[in-house]
Design an enzyme around this catalytic site. Structure first.
Site, PDB file in Angstrom:
ATOM      1  N   SER A 150       0.841  -1.201   0.000  1.00 37.97           N
ATOM      2  CA  SER A 150       0.000   0.000   0.000  1.00 37.97           C
ATOM      3  C   SER A 150       0.872   1.246   0.000  1.00 37.97           C
ATOM      4  O   SER A 150       1.912   1.284   0.681  1.00 37.97           O
ATOM      5  CB  SER A 150      -0.904   0.031   1.233  1.00 37.97           C
TER       6      SER A 150
ATOM      7  N   GLU B 124     -10.024 -15.707   7.913  1.00 39.90           N
ATOM      8  CA  GLU B 124      -9.827 -17.135   8.231  1.00 39.90           C
ATOM      9  C   GLU B 124      -8.587 -17.300   9.114  1.00 39.90           C
ATOM     10  O   GLU B 124      -8.611 -18.024  10.120  1.00 39.90           O
ATOM     11  CB  GLU B 124      -9.619 -17.948   6.936  1.00 39.90           C
TER      12      GLU B 124
ATOM     13  N   GLU C 170      -0.567  -3.438  13.581  1.00 42.49           N
ATOM     14  CA  GLU C 170      -1.414  -3.299  12.398  1.00 42.49           C
ATOM     15  C   GLU C 170      -2.850  -3.699  12.722  1.00 42.49           C
ATOM     16  O   GLU C 170      -3.801  -3.036  12.337  1.00 42.49           O
ATOM     17  CB  GLU C 170      -0.872  -4.181  11.266  1.00 42.49           C
TER      18      GLU C 170
HETATM   19  C1  LIG Z   1      -6.032  -3.695   0.203  1.00 41.03           C
HETATM   20  C2  LIG Z   1      -4.859  -4.478   0.694  1.00 41.03           C
HETATM   21  C3  LIG Z   1      -3.745  -3.803   1.156  1.00 41.03           C
HETATM   22  C4  LIG Z   1      -2.634  -4.523   1.596  1.00 41.03           C
HETATM   23  N1  LIG Z   1      -1.529  -3.818   1.992  1.00 41.03           N
HETATM   24  C5  LIG Z   1      -0.405  -4.487   2.329  1.00 41.03           C
HETATM   25  C6  LIG Z   1       0.813  -3.782   2.611  1.00 41.03           C
HETATM   26  O1  LIG Z   1       0.847  -2.549   2.600  1.00 41.03           O
HETATM   27  N2  LIG Z   1       1.934  -4.479   2.884  1.00 41.03           N
HETATM   28  C7  LIG Z   1       1.941  -5.840   2.917  1.00 41.03           C
HETATM   29  O2  LIG Z   1       2.993  -6.412   3.198  1.00 41.03           O
HETATM   30  N3  LIG Z   1       0.808  -6.559   2.655  1.00 41.03           N
HETATM   31  C8  LIG Z   1      -0.353  -5.905   2.344  1.00 41.03           C
HETATM   32  N4  LIG Z   1      -1.512  -6.613   2.042  1.00 41.03           N
HETATM   33  C9  LIG Z   1      -1.420  -8.071   1.939  1.00 41.03           C
HETATM   34  C10 LIG Z   1      -2.210  -8.853   2.953  1.00 41.03           C
HETATM   35  O3  LIG Z   1      -1.561  -8.837   4.212  1.00 41.03           O
HETATM   36  C11 LIG Z   1      -2.347 -10.275   2.395  1.00 41.03           C
HETATM   37  O4  LIG Z   1      -3.156 -10.183   1.251  1.00 41.03           O
HETATM   38  C12 LIG Z   1      -2.976 -11.245   3.370  1.00 41.03           C
HETATM   39  O5  LIG Z   1      -2.132 -11.495   4.442  1.00 41.03           O
HETATM   40  C13 LIG Z   1      -3.340 -12.573   2.689  1.00 41.03           C
HETATM   41  O6  LIG Z   1      -2.274 -13.089   1.982  1.00 41.03           O
HETATM   42  P1  LIG Z   1      -2.441 -13.585   0.453  1.00 41.03           P
HETATM   43  O7  LIG Z   1      -3.088 -12.476  -0.297  1.00 41.03           O
HETATM   44  O8  LIG Z   1      -1.125 -14.067  -0.005  1.00 41.03           O
HETATM   45  O9  LIG Z   1      -3.495 -14.763   0.511  1.00 41.03           O
HETATM   46  P2  LIG Z   1      -3.168 -16.286   0.867  1.00 41.03           P
HETATM   47  O10 LIG Z   1      -2.324 -16.360   2.078  1.00 41.03           O
HETATM   48  O11 LIG Z   1      -2.665 -16.971  -0.365  1.00 41.03           O
HETATM   49  O12 LIG Z   1      -4.606 -16.823   1.211  1.00 41.03           O
HETATM   50  C14 LIG Z   1      -5.554 -17.246   0.214  1.00 41.03           C
HETATM   51  C15 LIG Z   1      -6.800 -17.768   0.925  1.00 41.03           C
HETATM   52  O13 LIG Z   1      -6.450 -18.919   1.726  1.00 41.03           O
HETATM   53  C16 LIG Z   1      -6.865 -18.716   3.073  1.00 41.03           C
HETATM   54  N5  LIG Z   1      -5.879 -19.312   3.987  1.00 41.03           N
HETATM   55  C17 LIG Z   1      -4.521 -19.186   3.915  1.00 41.03           C
HETATM   56  N6  LIG Z   1      -3.947 -19.851   4.926  1.00 41.03           N
HETATM   57  C18 LIG Z   1      -4.946 -20.400   5.658  1.00 41.03           C
HETATM   58  C19 LIG Z   1      -4.987 -21.208   6.841  1.00 41.03           C
HETATM   59  N7  LIG Z   1      -3.859 -21.580   7.461  1.00 41.03           N
HETATM   60  N8  LIG Z   1      -6.204 -21.591   7.297  1.00 41.03           N
HETATM   61  C20 LIG Z   1      -7.343 -21.214   6.671  1.00 41.03           C
HETATM   62  N9  LIG Z   1      -7.371 -20.445   5.536  1.00 41.03           N
HETATM   63  C21 LIG Z   1      -6.180 -20.063   5.054  1.00 41.03           C
HETATM   64  C22 LIG Z   1      -6.919 -17.228   3.250  1.00 41.03           C
HETATM   65  O14 LIG Z   1      -7.800 -16.854   4.292  1.00 41.03           O
HETATM   66  C23 LIG Z   1      -7.404 -16.763   1.889  1.00 41.03           C
HETATM   67  O15 LIG Z   1      -8.806 -16.870   1.816  1.00 41.03           O
HETATM   68  C24 LIG Z   1      -2.655  -5.933   1.616  1.00 41.03           C
HETATM   69  C25 LIG Z   1      -3.792  -6.596   1.187  1.00 41.03           C
HETATM   70  C26 LIG Z   1      -4.890  -5.891   0.718  1.00 41.03           C
HETATM   71  C27 LIG Z   1      -6.110  -6.641   0.246  1.00 41.03           C
END
Ligand SMILES: Cc1cc2nc3c(=O)[nH]c(=O)nc-3n(C[C@H](O)[C@H](O)[C@H](O)COP(=O)(O)OP(=O)(O)OC[C@H]3O[C@@H](n4cnc5c(N)ncnc54)[C@H](O)[C@@H]3O)c2cc1C
Length: 421
Positions: A171, A391, A254
Site C-alpha cells: 500500500s 480465516e 497493524e
Molecule cells: C487492500 C490491501 C492492502 C494490503 N496492503 C499491504 C501492505 O501494505 N503491505 C503488505 O505487506 N501486505 C499488504 N496486504 C497483503 C495482505 O496482508 C495479504 O493479502 C494477506 O495477508 C493474505 O495473503 P495472500 O493475499 O497471499 O493470501 P493467501 O495467504 O494466499 O490466502 C488465500 C486464501 O487462503 C486462506 N488461507 C490461507 N492460509 C490459511 C490457513 N492456514 N487456514 C485457513 N485459511 C487459510 C486465506 O484466508 C485466503 O482466503 C494488503 C492486502 C490488501 C487486500
C-alpha cells in the site's frame, strides 16, 4: 449509544487542553457547523482543508502520539491520553491516524520497541510530522498468510546488504519515502529464524514500483521489485535473524490500527454526522421497507457490539494491560460488519445504486452518493484480506484465546531451503 472513557479531573483537564488547541487550529466555522449539525456550513468550513497539511499540524505537537517517548515527539503519556485524543478527533470529524497510518501505526511502534537510539531520533519525528511517509514491504506473491515463508533475499556485503526479490500488495509504495522490509538473510534455518528487518529508502536505485489498479479504479497498492538493491547495515533493525520477532510487533500494531477502535478513524469526506452510515441512509429511497428495516436493526446491534468490544479492549489498556487478541477479534468483526453494511446500503438504494444518471446538475449530488455506495461495496471486499485474512485471524483467536490446537504447519521446523513452497 457512545461508549467513552470516564473523565477524572485529570482526564477532563487534559481533554480541555487538547480541545482548546484543536479548536484554535481548525478553520473558522468548523466547530460551529458541527454544533449546529449543519452539513452545508461544515462543507464550507472544510473547503480547501488539506489532509496532508493536517497531518503536519497535529504531527508537530505531542498530541499525535501521546504514548511515544517525549524525546521523539510524544508525551511519554498513558493510554487514556491517547483515547481522549482519539475521541476528540472523532468528535471533530478528523482522522485518527491521518495520511501516514503505516508510519504512525506500524513503523513507529516497531522502531520504538526494537530500533537503535540513532534510528529513533532519525525516523520518529518525521513519521509524526508526515514529512516521511512509510509503507510495509512484507507480503509476496507466494507468501501472505504464511508470511514467514517469504523468499526475498538479503545477502551481507561489507557494510551493506544486497537485496533481490519481489513484494506485492504494498500500500502507498508509490508515495512512500521509507519501507519496512522483511527479508530472508539465512535460508538454512527454519523459516521464522532466518529473517531480518530493514528500513529501506524507497527512492534507492534497484527498486521498481508498479502500481496495481483495483476494481474501484484507484491504485492503492503496488508490486515492488528489488534488483541488486543496496541497503546499509545501519538500516537493519535489531539483530539479524530476529526479524520475525520484530515483524510480530508490526503485525500486532497493524491489527490494532485496522480494528476500528471504539472511535473510528473518520474520512475527511464525511458530513457532520459521526457515522457516515447515518448520513448515507438519508439517501435510501424507502426506509419503511421491511427488509431494509431488518438490515438496519441488525447493523445497529452489531455496531453496538463492536463498540462495546472495542470499549472493553480500551478499558483493559487503560488498566495497563498490553493489547492482546482483542485486536484480532475486533479486526475480524469490523471487516465483516463493514462488508455487510456496504451490501445492505447498496441493496437499500435499489436501482439507483448501480445505475446513476449524470447528465443534470440537479441529480449530481444523488449520483455522487450512489457512486459512493458502489465504491464502498467494492473497497470493502479488501477488508477481510488486508492486515490478515478473517480465516487466518480466526485460527489465531482459536489458538491464542480459546486454547484450541495449533493450525498444522508441516514446514515449521525444517530449514527454509528444504521447505515446500
Ligand atoms: C487492500 C490491501 C492492502 C494490503 N496492503 C499491504 C501492505 O501494505 N503491505 C503488505 O505487506 N501486505 C499488504 N496486504 C497483503 C495482505 O496482508 C495479504 O493479502 C494477506 O495477508 C493474505 O495473503 P495472500 O493475499 O497471499 O493470501 P493467501 O495467504 O494466499 O490466502 C488465500 C486464501 O487462503 C486462506 N488461507 C490461507 N492460509 C490459511 C490457513 N492456514 N487456514 C485457513 N485459511 C487459510 C486465506 O484466508 C485466503 O482466503 C494488503 C492486502 C490488501 C487486500
Amino acid at each position: 449509544m457512545r461508549w467513552r472513557v470516564e473523565d477524572t479531573p485529570e482526564r477532563a483537564a487534559f481533554r480541555g487542553e487538547f480541545k482548546a488547541w484543536l479548536e484554535s487550529v481548525l478553520p473558522p466555522g468548523w466547530v460551529e457547523a458541527l454544533d449546529a449539525e449543519d452539513d452545508e456550513a461544515f462543507a464550507a468550513a472544510r473547503d480547501g482543508f488539506n489532509p496532508f497539511a493536517w497531518t503536519g499540524v497535529i504531527g508537530r505537537t505531542a498530541y499525535a502520539a501521546p504514548l511515544w517517548p517525549k524525546e521523539y515527539g510524544g508525551l511519554s503519556g498513558e493510554p487514556w491520553m491517547q483515547q481522549i485524543v482519539r475521541e476528540e478527533l472523532s468528535d471533530h470529524r478528523l482522522p485518527v491516524f491521518g495520511i501516514n497510518l503505516l508510519g504512525v501505526g506500524l513503523a513507529g511502534p516497531t522502531i520504538i520497541a526494537h530500533g537503535s537510539a540513532q534510528q529513533k531520533s532519525r525516523y520518529l519525528p518525521k513519521i509524526l510530522s508526515g514529512e516521511e511517509i512509510w509503507c510495509q514491504l512484507f507480503s509476496e506473491p507466494g507468501s501472505g498468510s504464511d508470511l514467514a515463508s517469504l523468499a526475498t533475499r538479503a545477502v551481507r556485503d561489507g557494510d551493506e546488504w544486497i537485496v533481490n526479490g519481489e513484494k506485492v500488495w504494498t500500500s502507498i509504495a508509490q508515495f512512500s519515502t521509507f519501507g519496512m522490509l522483511l527479508a530472508r538473510t539465512d535460508p538454512d534455518v527454519s523459516k521464522h529464524d532466518g529473517l531480518s528487518y530493514f528500513i529501506v529508502d524507497m527512492h534507492s536505485p534497484g527498486i521498481e514500483i508498479r502500481p496495481l489498479r483495483q476494481i474501484t479504479g484507484s491504485a492503492d497498492f503496488s508490486e515492488v521489485f528489488f534488483t541488486e538493491l543496496r541497503v546499509p547495515d545501519a538500516n537493519r533493525i535489531g539483530e539479524a535473524g530476529e526479524g520475525w520477532r520484530y515483524a510480530r510487533t508490526t503485525l500486532m500494531n497493524e491489527r490494532v490500527a485496522l480494528s476500528g477502535l471504539s472511535i473510528d478513524a473518520v474520512s475527511l469526506t464525511g458530513g457532520v454526522r459521526r457515522d457516515a452510515w447515518e448520513a448515507a441512509l438519508e439517501q435510501v429511497p424507502d426506509r419503511r421497507d421491511p427488509l431494509v428495516r431488518q438490515d438496519l436493526a441488525l447493523i445497529y446491534s452489531r455496531q453496538e457490539a463492536k463498540e462495546i468490544t472495542a470499549f472493553r479492549a480500551s478499558a483493559a489498556r487503560l488498566a495497563g494491560q498490553v493489547p492482546g487478541a482483542e485486536g484480532g477479534i475486533s479486526k475480524v468483526f469490523n471487516a465483516e460488519l463493514n462488508q455487510y453494511r456496504s451490501n445492505a446500503l447498496l441493496d437499500a438504494g435499489g436501482l439507483a445504486s448501480i445505475a446513476w444518471p449524470i447528465e443534470s446538475v440537479a441529480v449530481a449530488a444523488g449520483a455522487a452518493a450512489a457512486q459512493g455506495r458502489a465504491q464502498s461495496l467494492l473497497r470493502a471486499r479488501a477488508n477481510t484480506i488486508e492486515g490478515g485474512t478473517s480465516e487466518v485471524l480466526r485460527n489465531q483467536i482459536a489458538e491464542r484465546v480459546l486454547g484450541l490446537p495449533r493450525d498444522p504447519d508441516v514446514d515449521r521446523d525444517v530449514p527454509w531451503s528444504h521447505s515446500r513452497r
